[in-house]
Design an enzyme around this catalytic site. Structure first.
Site, PDB file in Angstrom:
ATOM      1  N   CYS A 173      15.121 -21.185  16.989  1.00  0.00           N
ATOM      2  CA  CYS A 173      15.102 -22.633  17.257  1.00  0.00           C
ATOM      3  C   CYS A 173      16.547 -23.139  17.431  1.00  0.00           C
ATOM      4  CB  CYS A 173      14.416 -23.341  16.100  1.00  0.00           C
ATOM      5  SG  CYS A 173      14.278 -25.096  16.382  1.00  0.00           S
ATOM      6  N   LYS A 192      11.440 -13.183  16.533  1.00  0.00           N
ATOM      7  CA  LYS A 192      11.528 -14.007  17.750  1.00  0.00           C
ATOM      8  C   LYS A 192      12.988 -14.340  18.028  1.00  0.00           C
ATOM      9  CE  LYS A 192       9.580 -18.074  19.995  1.00  0.00           C
ATOM     10  NZ  LYS A 192       8.627 -19.176  19.838  1.00  0.00           N
ATOM     11  N   LYS A 251       2.634 -22.625  14.303  1.00  0.00           N
ATOM     12  CA  LYS A 251       3.845 -23.453  14.324  1.00  0.00           C
ATOM     13  C   LYS A 251       4.692 -23.007  13.118  1.00  0.00           C
ATOM     14  CE  LYS A 251       6.358 -27.227  15.167  1.00  0.00           C
ATOM     15  NZ  LYS A 251       7.274 -27.276  16.300  1.00  0.00           N
ATOM     16  N   CYS A 285      21.787 -12.614  54.395  1.00  0.00           N
ATOM     17  CA  CYS A 285      21.837 -13.150  53.017  1.00  0.00           C
ATOM     18  C   CYS A 285      20.505 -13.751  52.576  1.00  0.00           C
ATOM     19  CB  CYS A 285      22.954 -14.188  52.882  1.00  0.00           C
ATOM     20  SG  CYS A 285      22.600 -15.762  53.696  1.00  0.00           S
ATOM     21  N   ASN A 319      11.334 -16.570  12.842  1.00  0.00           N
ATOM     22  CA  ASN A 319      11.893 -17.476  13.860  1.00  0.00           C
ATOM     23  C   ASN A 319      13.412 -17.522  13.733  1.00  0.00           C
ATOM     24  OD1 ASN A 319      12.755 -19.565  15.463  1.00  0.00           O
ATOM     25  ND2 ASN A 319      11.206 -21.031  14.808  1.00  0.00           N
TER      26      ASN A 319
HETATM   27  C1  LIG Z   1       7.542 -29.074  21.518  1.00  0.00           C
HETATM   28  C2  LIG Z   1       7.861 -27.643  21.202  1.00  0.00           C
HETATM   29  C3  LIG Z   1       7.893 -27.209  19.892  1.00  0.00           C
HETATM   30  C4  LIG Z   1       8.197 -25.876  19.588  1.00  0.00           C
HETATM   31  N1  LIG Z   1       8.194 -25.462  18.281  1.00  0.00           N
HETATM   32  C5  LIG Z   1       8.460 -24.162  17.995  1.00  0.00           C
HETATM   33  C6  LIG Z   1       8.382 -23.697  16.659  1.00  0.00           C
HETATM   34  O1  LIG Z   1       8.051 -24.423  15.712  1.00  0.00           O
HETATM   35  N2  LIG Z   1       8.684 -22.386  16.429  1.00  0.00           N
HETATM   36  C7  LIG Z   1       9.031 -21.515  17.428  1.00  0.00           C
HETATM   37  O2  LIG Z   1       9.282 -20.332  17.172  1.00  0.00           O
HETATM   38  N3  LIG Z   1       9.074 -21.949  18.711  1.00  0.00           N
HETATM   39  C8  LIG Z   1       8.793 -23.227  19.015  1.00  0.00           C
HETATM   40  N4  LIG Z   1       8.794 -23.638  20.325  1.00  0.00           N
HETATM   41  C9  LIG Z   1       9.166 -22.667  21.380  1.00  0.00           C
HETATM   42  C10 LIG Z   1       7.926 -22.003  21.997  1.00  0.00           C
HETATM   43  O3  LIG Z   1       7.206 -21.248  21.067  1.00  0.00           O
HETATM   44  C11 LIG Z   1       8.328 -21.080  23.173  1.00  0.00           C
HETATM   45  O4  LIG Z   1       9.169 -20.062  22.676  1.00  0.00           O
HETATM   46  C12 LIG Z   1       9.052 -21.818  24.285  1.00  0.00           C
HETATM   47  O5  LIG Z   1       8.518 -23.105  24.458  1.00  0.00           O
HETATM   48  C13 LIG Z   1       8.986 -21.069  25.633  1.00  0.00           C
HETATM   49  O6  LIG Z   1       7.644 -20.885  26.040  1.00  0.00           O
HETATM   50  P1  LIG Z   1       6.905 -21.853  27.127  1.00  0.00           P
HETATM   51  O7  LIG Z   1       7.774 -21.880  28.352  1.00  0.00           O
HETATM   52  O8  LIG Z   1       5.555 -21.227  27.334  1.00  0.00           O
HETATM   53  O9  LIG Z   1       6.821 -23.184  26.494  1.00  0.00           O
HETATM   54  C14 LIG Z   1       8.482 -24.964  20.638  1.00  0.00           C
HETATM   55  C15 LIG Z   1       8.422 -25.406  21.968  1.00  0.00           C
HETATM   56  C16 LIG Z   1       8.101 -26.708  22.262  1.00  0.00           C
HETATM   57  C17 LIG Z   1       8.025 -27.138  23.696  1.00  0.00           C
END
Ligand SMILES: Cc1cc2nc3c(=O)[nH]c(=O)nc-3n(C[C@H](O)[C@H](O)[C@H](O)COP(=O)(O)O)c2cc1C
Length: 401
Positions: A135, A173, A45, A377, A132
């Site tokens: 976000c 990322k 995280k 289509c 990161n």
């Molecule tokens: C509740 C939640 C918290 C997240 N926190 C972070 C984070 O702290 N850092 C980050 O880079 N991505 C964060 N993400 C994004 C995920 O790492 C990921 O890029 C995104 O959810 C898409 O993947 P998924 O469809 O498998 O969830 C978070 C996603 C969710 C749902």
């Protein structure tokens, strides 16, 4: 058995499956349980010099029947102190030296902050870094997250700072909330990034509670735009990964809507070397990796792919510019009466959203495709509820008047 091991940005992973930076990787204890289940790697995280505090609640889903299509979150980065993470990283690496641990990092556009973070997590023993830049909520207002990934100059500059001090691979990322993700990927590549990962969440407003008259997720009556994840974002993730694989030379970690082996296979075929998972684990737990590994390996055996490396990117030559598609490839719809349930969905769709090429006077008769009007289509096929009932067959010369 197909070999699931992968080489990624100079690291050896026992399989391509990693936890994404998110709640399933929110502590050392959680990451160790995931490794025990079979995940090859994890991205923590997101860690920063100062922890965040979160609003409650911070999730809302979009469902179709009982199935969750997508999830919006307005969660911020980790709530835990950097010193706590340093101890966790040391412990994870002590117990799981052969698994790959990336630290997800976030800081302002300040060189010393990035250097300080990187030195501390590296000393604790991480195998790689994930910057990161993605976000989309909360952090951009503070000059962090997606505002950094939306500007190629800033993205390049921070990557360069990271590379100045990092001794482990630096992955960046990226956010899908940009006009051209390749431009950002290239800026990071030129600055020395070792890999990119995509996608972080898609900026959304998931809905409105019509009874309470509150936007969702409602934090005591108000909300904010948040990040969308889960099955609905997979097509966006696949597009971004394919674009990055075609437009840069960097290894790519695919993220977005992965929950089954088929999703992982699609990401690898469009250029991903590893895949990361968040929402599917939040809903179904770490155990999903077992079926994903089994399924991917069986699929690779069936298709004759000896390794992930041999499978990676096989679809890329088939993804072309629209103008290069074959405009002489002509098909028409064909209905299999043995399977048809006379539901009239194809008829209605073709009448009001297509080419008025399906005839069906009543529910008593089968739909009849008027070949001379059908434009191929495929809308009828998309709405048909019976698998295999409607197919597209080649249009033979002279069938269209
Ligand atoms: C509740 C939640 C918290 C997240 N926190 C972070 C984070 O702290 N850092 C980050 O880079 N991505 C964060 N993400 C994004 C995920 O790492 C990921 O890029 C995104 O959810 C898409 O993947 P998924 O469809 O498998 O969830 C978070 C996603 C969710 C749902």
């Amino acid at each position: 058995m197909a070999d699931l091991s992968v080489e990624f940005a100079g690291l050896e992973l026992m399989n391509p499956f990693m936890l994404a930076s998110a709640p399933p990787a929110a502590s050392g204890e959680m990451i160790q349980r995931a490794f025990e289940r079979g995940w090859a790697g994890a991205v923590t995280k997101t860690i920063a010099l100062e922890p965040a505090s979160d609003v409650q609640p911070r999730l809302a889903r979009l469902a179709m029947g009982r199935r969750t299509i997508g999830l919006e979150n307005i969660e911020l980065i980790t709530q835990r102190d950097l010193e706590v993470w340093v101890r966790d990283i040391e412990e994870i690496k002590r117990h799981y030296p052969d698994h790959n641990l990336f630290a997800s990092l976030m800081a302002a556009v300040v060189e010393e902050e990035w250097h300080s973070l990187i030195k501390q997590v590296e000393e604790a023993g991480v195998d790689g870094l994930e910057l990161n830049f993605g976000c989309p909520h909360g952090m951009p207002e503070k000059g962090m997250g997606s505002v950094q990934g939306q500007d190629p100059t800033i993205a390049g500059e921070i990557t360069r700072w990271a590379k100045e001090v990092a001794t482990v691979p630096v992955m960046v990322k990226l956010t899908p909330n940009v006009t051209d993700i390749v431009q950002i990927g290239k800026a990071c590549e030129e600055a020395g990034a070792d890999a990119v990962s995509a996608i972080n969440t898609v900026s959304v407003l998931i809905g409105v509670d019509l009874d309470c008259l509150e936007p969702l997720p409602s934090v005591g009556g108000t909300s904010a735009f948040g990040g969308y994840s889960g099955p609905a974002v997979k097509p966006i993730g696949l597009r971004c990964v394919a674009q990055l694989a075609k437009g840069t030379s960097l290894p790519v970690s695919g993220i977005g809507g992965i929950g089954r082996w088929q999703d992982a296979a699609e990401y690898i075929l469009v250029g991903a070397s590893t895949v990361q998972v968040c929402t599917a684990v939040m809903f179904r737990g770490y155990k999903i990796v077992e079926k994903m590994k089994e399924g991917l390996s069986a699929y690779m055996d069936e298709k004759g792919f000896e390794s992930v490396a041999k499978m990676r990117g096989c679809m890329l030559p088939k993804i072309t510019a629209h103008e290069e598609l074959d405009f002489d490839h002509n098909v028409v719809a064909s209905v299999d009466e043995a399977l048809c349930i006379k539901c009239r969905l194809c008829y209605t769709a073709c009448m009001d959203g297509g080419w008025q090429a399906i005839e069906m006077e009543s529910r008593q008769v089968y739909p009849r495709v008027m070949i001379e009007k059908c434009d191929g289509c495929s809308l009828c096929l998309q709405v048909c509820p019976v698998e295999g009932c409607i197919s597209l067959v080649p249009l033979e010369a002279g069938q269209h008047s």
